[in-house]
Scaffold this motif. Structure first.
Motif, PDB file in Angstrom:
ATOM      1  N   LEU A 178       8.272  -7.734   3.830  1.00  0.00           N
ATOM      2  CA  LEU A 178       8.894  -8.487   2.730  1.00  0.00           C
ATOM      3  C   LEU A 178       8.627  -7.854   1.374  1.00  0.00           C
ATOM      4  O   LEU A 178       9.484  -7.873   0.495  1.00  0.00           O
ATOM      5  CB  LEU A 178       8.372  -9.931   2.732  1.00  0.00           C
ATOM      6  CG  LEU A 178       8.665 -10.753   3.998  1.00  0.00           C
ATOM      7  CD1 LEU A 178       7.902 -12.075   3.960  1.00  0.00           C
ATOM      8  CD2 LEU A 178      10.157 -11.008   4.133  1.00  0.00           C
ATOM      9  N   VAL A 179       7.414  -7.332   1.186  1.00  0.00           N
ATOM     10  CA  VAL A 179       7.030  -6.742  -0.098  1.00  0.00           C
ATOM     11  C   VAL A 179       6.219  -5.476   0.173  1.00  0.00           C
ATOM     12  O   VAL A 179       5.240  -5.516   0.926  1.00  0.00           O
ATOM     13  CB  VAL A 179       6.170  -7.725  -0.933  1.00  0.00           C
ATOM     14  CG1 VAL A 179       5.709  -7.078  -2.233  1.00  0.00           C
ATOM     15  CG2 VAL A 179       6.934  -9.013  -1.226  1.00  0.00           C
ATOM     16  N   GLN A 180       6.635  -4.371  -0.412  1.00  0.00           N
ATOM     17  CA  GLN A 180       5.858  -3.134  -0.350  1.00  0.00           C
ATOM     18  C   GLN A 180       4.870  -3.122  -1.514  1.00  0.00           C
ATOM     19  O   GLN A 180       5.238  -3.483  -2.637  1.00  0.00           O
ATOM     20  CB  GLN A 180       6.788  -1.913  -0.497  1.00  0.00           C
ATOM     21  CG  GLN A 180       7.907  -1.837   0.526  1.00  0.00           C
ATOM     22  CD  GLN A 180       7.433  -1.310   1.866  1.00  0.00           C
ATOM     23  OE1 GLN A 180       6.325  -0.792   1.986  1.00  0.00           O
ATOM     24  NE2 GLN A 180       8.267  -1.463   2.883  1.00  0.00           N
ATOM     25  N   ALA A 181       3.649  -2.672  -1.255  1.00  0.00           N
ATOM     26  CA  ALA A 181       2.697  -2.480  -2.345  1.00  0.00           C
ATOM     27  C   ALA A 181       3.192  -1.327  -3.215  1.00  0.00           C
ATOM     28  O   ALA A 181       3.641  -0.302  -2.703  1.00  0.00           O
ATOM     29  CB  ALA A 181       1.316  -2.166  -1.777  1.00  0.00           C
ATOM     30  N   ASP A 182       3.131  -1.499  -4.540  1.00  0.00           N
ATOM     31  CA  ASP A 182       3.565  -0.442  -5.465  1.00  0.00           C
ATOM     32  C   ASP A 182       2.866  -0.646  -6.801  1.00  0.00           C
ATOM     33  O   ASP A 182       1.920  -1.440  -6.898  1.00  0.00           O
ATOM     34  CB  ASP A 182       5.094  -0.435  -5.606  1.00  0.00           C
ATOM     35  CG  ASP A 182       5.642  -1.764  -6.122  1.00  0.00           C
ATOM     36  OD1 ASP A 182       4.854  -2.582  -6.651  1.00  0.00           O
ATOM     37  OD2 ASP A 182       6.857  -1.991  -5.987  1.00  0.00           O
ATOM     38  N   ILE A 222       3.888  -2.195  -9.317  1.00  0.00           N
ATOM     39  CA  ILE A 222       4.122  -3.545  -9.861  1.00  0.00           C
ATOM     40  C   ILE A 222       3.147  -4.554  -9.258  1.00  0.00           C
ATOM     41  O   ILE A 222       2.636  -5.426  -9.938  1.00  0.00           O
ATOM     42  CB  ILE A 222       5.584  -4.002  -9.593  1.00  0.00           C
ATOM     43  CG1 ILE A 222       6.553  -3.054 -10.302  1.00  0.00           C
ATOM     44  CG2 ILE A 222       5.813  -5.455 -10.048  1.00  0.00           C
ATOM     45  CD1 ILE A 222       8.016  -3.320 -10.011  1.00  0.00           C
ATOM     46  N   ASN A 223       2.868  -4.402  -7.966  1.00  0.00           N
ATOM     47  CA  ASN A 223       1.944  -5.324  -7.296  1.00  0.00           C
ATOM     48  C   ASN A 223       1.274  -4.587  -6.143  1.00  0.00           C
ATOM     49  O   ASN A 223       1.947  -3.968  -5.312  1.00  0.00           O
ATOM     50  CB  ASN A 223       2.690  -6.557  -6.782  1.00  0.00           C
ATOM     51  CG  ASN A 223       1.742  -7.704  -6.474  1.00  0.00           C
ATOM     52  OD1 ASN A 223       0.849  -7.579  -5.634  1.00  0.00           O
ATOM     53  ND2 ASN A 223       1.924  -8.828  -7.161  1.00  0.00           N
ATOM     54  N   GLN A 224      -0.038  -4.674  -6.092  1.00  0.00           N
ATOM     55  CA  GLN A 224      -0.790  -3.884  -5.113  1.00  0.00           C
ATOM     56  C   GLN A 224      -0.858  -4.528  -3.730  1.00  0.00           C
ATOM     57  O   GLN A 224      -1.447  -3.967  -2.802  1.00  0.00           O
ATOM     58  CB  GLN A 224      -2.201  -3.623  -5.643  1.00  0.00           C
ATOM     59  CG  GLN A 224      -2.987  -4.901  -5.879  1.00  0.00           C
ATOM     60  CD  GLN A 224      -4.081  -4.738  -6.917  1.00  0.00           C
ATOM     61  OE1 GLN A 224      -4.343  -3.631  -7.407  1.00  0.00           O
ATOM     62  NE2 GLN A 224      -4.751  -5.826  -7.249  1.00  0.00           N
ATOM     63  N   ASN A 225      -0.243  -5.726  -3.596  1.00  0.00           N
ATOM     64  CA  ASN A 225      -0.230  -6.390  -2.295  1.00  0.00           C
ATOM     65  C   ASN A 225       1.028  -6.050  -1.495  1.00  0.00           C
ATOM     66  O   ASN A 225       2.121  -6.010  -2.047  1.00  0.00           O
ATOM     67  CB  ASN A 225      -0.259  -7.917  -2.480  1.00  0.00           C
ATOM     68  CG  ASN A 225      -1.591  -8.396  -3.013  1.00  0.00           C
ATOM     69  OD1 ASN A 225      -2.608  -8.280  -2.328  1.00  0.00           O
ATOM     70  ND2 ASN A 225      -1.597  -8.911  -4.232  1.00  0.00           N
ATOM     71  N   VAL A 274       3.260  -7.601   1.632  1.00  0.00           N
ATOM     72  CA  VAL A 274       3.448  -8.883   2.321  1.00  0.00           C
ATOM     73  C   VAL A 274       4.430  -8.660   3.464  1.00  0.00           C
ATOM     74  O   VAL A 274       5.496  -8.069   3.264  1.00  0.00           O
ATOM     75  CB  VAL A 274       3.995  -9.971   1.363  1.00  0.00           C
ATOM     76  CG1 VAL A 274       4.170 -11.296   2.105  1.00  0.00           C
ATOM     77  CG2 VAL A 274       3.083 -10.144   0.158  1.00  0.00           C
ATOM     78  N   ALA A 308      -9.381  -3.963   1.457  1.00  0.00           N
ATOM     79  CA  ALA A 308      -9.357  -4.997   0.405  1.00  0.00           C
ATOM     80  C   ALA A 308      -9.140  -6.388   1.006  1.00  0.00           C
ATOM     81  O   ALA A 308      -8.779  -7.326   0.294  1.00  0.00           O
ATOM     82  CB  ALA A 308      -8.273  -4.685  -0.628  1.00  0.00           C
ATOM     83  N   GLN A 317      -7.592  -9.407   3.740  1.00  0.00           N
ATOM     84  CA  GLN A 317      -6.243  -9.880   4.079  1.00  0.00           C
ATOM     85  C   GLN A 317      -6.225 -11.408   4.076  1.00  0.00           C
ATOM     86  O   GLN A 317      -7.234 -12.041   4.391  1.00  0.00           O
ATOM     87  CB  GLN A 317      -5.848  -9.368   5.468  1.00  0.00           C
ATOM     88  CG  GLN A 317      -4.398  -9.664   5.860  1.00  0.00           C
ATOM     89  CD  GLN A 317      -4.034  -9.014   7.194  1.00  0.00           C
ATOM     90  OE1 GLN A 317      -4.621  -9.327   8.215  1.00  0.00           O
ATOM     91  NE2 GLN A 317      -3.065  -8.112   7.164  1.00  0.00           N
ATOM     92  N   ILE A 343      -0.849 -11.002   3.887  1.00  0.00           N
ATOM     93  CA  ILE A 343      -0.917 -10.531   2.499  1.00  0.00           C
ATOM     94  C   ILE A 343      -2.076  -9.549   2.439  1.00  0.00           C
ATOM     95  O   ILE A 343      -3.236  -9.934   2.611  1.00  0.00           O
ATOM     96  CB  ILE A 343      -1.154 -11.713   1.530  1.00  0.00           C
ATOM     97  CG1 ILE A 343      -0.060 -12.776   1.705  1.00  0.00           C
ATOM     98  CG2 ILE A 343      -1.221 -11.220   0.079  1.00  0.00           C
ATOM     99  CD1 ILE A 343      -0.411 -14.133   1.091  1.00  0.00           C
ATOM    100  N   GLU A 379      -5.006  -1.687  -2.662  1.00  0.00           N
ATOM    101  CA  GLU A 379      -5.621  -0.960  -3.782  1.00  0.00           C
ATOM    102  C   GLU A 379      -6.845  -0.156  -3.362  1.00  0.00           C
ATOM    103  O   GLU A 379      -7.302   0.710  -4.104  1.00  0.00           O
ATOM    104  CB  GLU A 379      -5.966  -1.928  -4.922  1.00  0.00           C
ATOM    105  CG  GLU A 379      -7.081  -2.931  -4.627  1.00  0.00           C
ATOM    106  CD  GLU A 379      -6.602  -4.219  -3.978  1.00  0.00           C
ATOM    107  OE1 GLU A 379      -5.550  -4.203  -3.295  1.00  0.00           O
ATOM    108  OE2 GLU A 379      -7.281  -5.240  -4.142  1.00  0.00           O
TER     109      GLU A 379
END
Lengths: 162, 162
Positions: free
Chosen positions: B58-62, B64-67, B69, B87, B89, B139, B143
């Protein structure tokens, strides 16, 4: 004709069975649609929201994990104030229809299954649409400090064209 | 008696209507239970899982946000290898019944609506129970680096007492 008449009680038994099963199935379907994954939690009483919203705080940020995770239920018409997160936020839309807007951009419609990645320090607001509630999971990094709450979202902003 | 006989066709009409409605309601209930919030995504083809699992990233860490999902669907009997996250989960159980175990602790049962906070660098595994699928949101902070994959979860470990 007499033979057919003998089936009348049986016909009523079948009718009753069919109706009884139908009622059970409808009850189950209603329970299913009400059966959210996470309870809606406590009514939010601070003034960072316009309207009525509920928070179920699922995960507190701490030394084990710097993210806070909460389920927020916005009743129709309800929205946050403008605000910004020092480490950004991820929004997972679990149910209903909501709005999300970043300062300087048009508001967008967010529906069940949608995901929004909100950058750090970008003023934005989110909430339910006028007629439909909105349920979201918010994942908020707390490692750079707390949310900065800004001005109220006006009716004009809230009802703005998506 | 003639009067009652006249009702026979009407009785069959009602029976048909009741059965027809019942069928529609059951179909709707089945669709509802299949209607997950997030699509199950792609079948996982790496060897970090025993059994069949699906990932919807759903969400790649980048920057903008290090998480990261992701929604993971474990078919019954499926589990990860032992692994650890630099880090930590957070796991949100969306549907079904699953297991979660940290090294040195008994496995725990995780059900729809449950939340697990897994500390950094603690070897653990998760997956579905023997008979029921398990759907989770993971999640994962990126990082401090990528997941360290360890040994396979044995059948003895998997079937261990909760």
């Amino acid at each position: 004709m007499k033979k057919l008449v003998e089936y009348i009680p049986l016909a009523f038994v079948f009718m009753f069975m069919a109706c009884d099963n139908k009622a059970k199935t409808e009850n189950a379907a209603t329970a299913e649609s009400d059966n959210m994954i996470f309870a809606k939690g406590e009514k939010i009483t601070n003034d960072n929201f316009t309207g009525t919203a509920w928070l179920n705080s699922l995960v507190q940020a701490d030394s084990i994990n710097q993210n806070a995770v909460g389920s927020v239920t916005f009743e129709p018409g309800t929205r946050t104030k403008w605000h910004a997160h020092p480490a950004g936020q991820i929004i997972l839309a679990l149910d209903g229809v909501g709005y999300y807007q970043e300062k300087g951009s048009p508001k967008i419609i967010v529906k069940k299954g949608d995901v929004v990645k909100c950058p750090a320090n970008i003023p934005h607001w989110h909430g339910a649409s006028e007629d439909t509630k909105f349920v979201q999971i918010a994942i908020t990094g707390r490692e750079k400090g707390e949310t900065a709450w800004l001005e109220t979202v006006t009716d004009e902003e809230y009802h703005g064209k998506p």
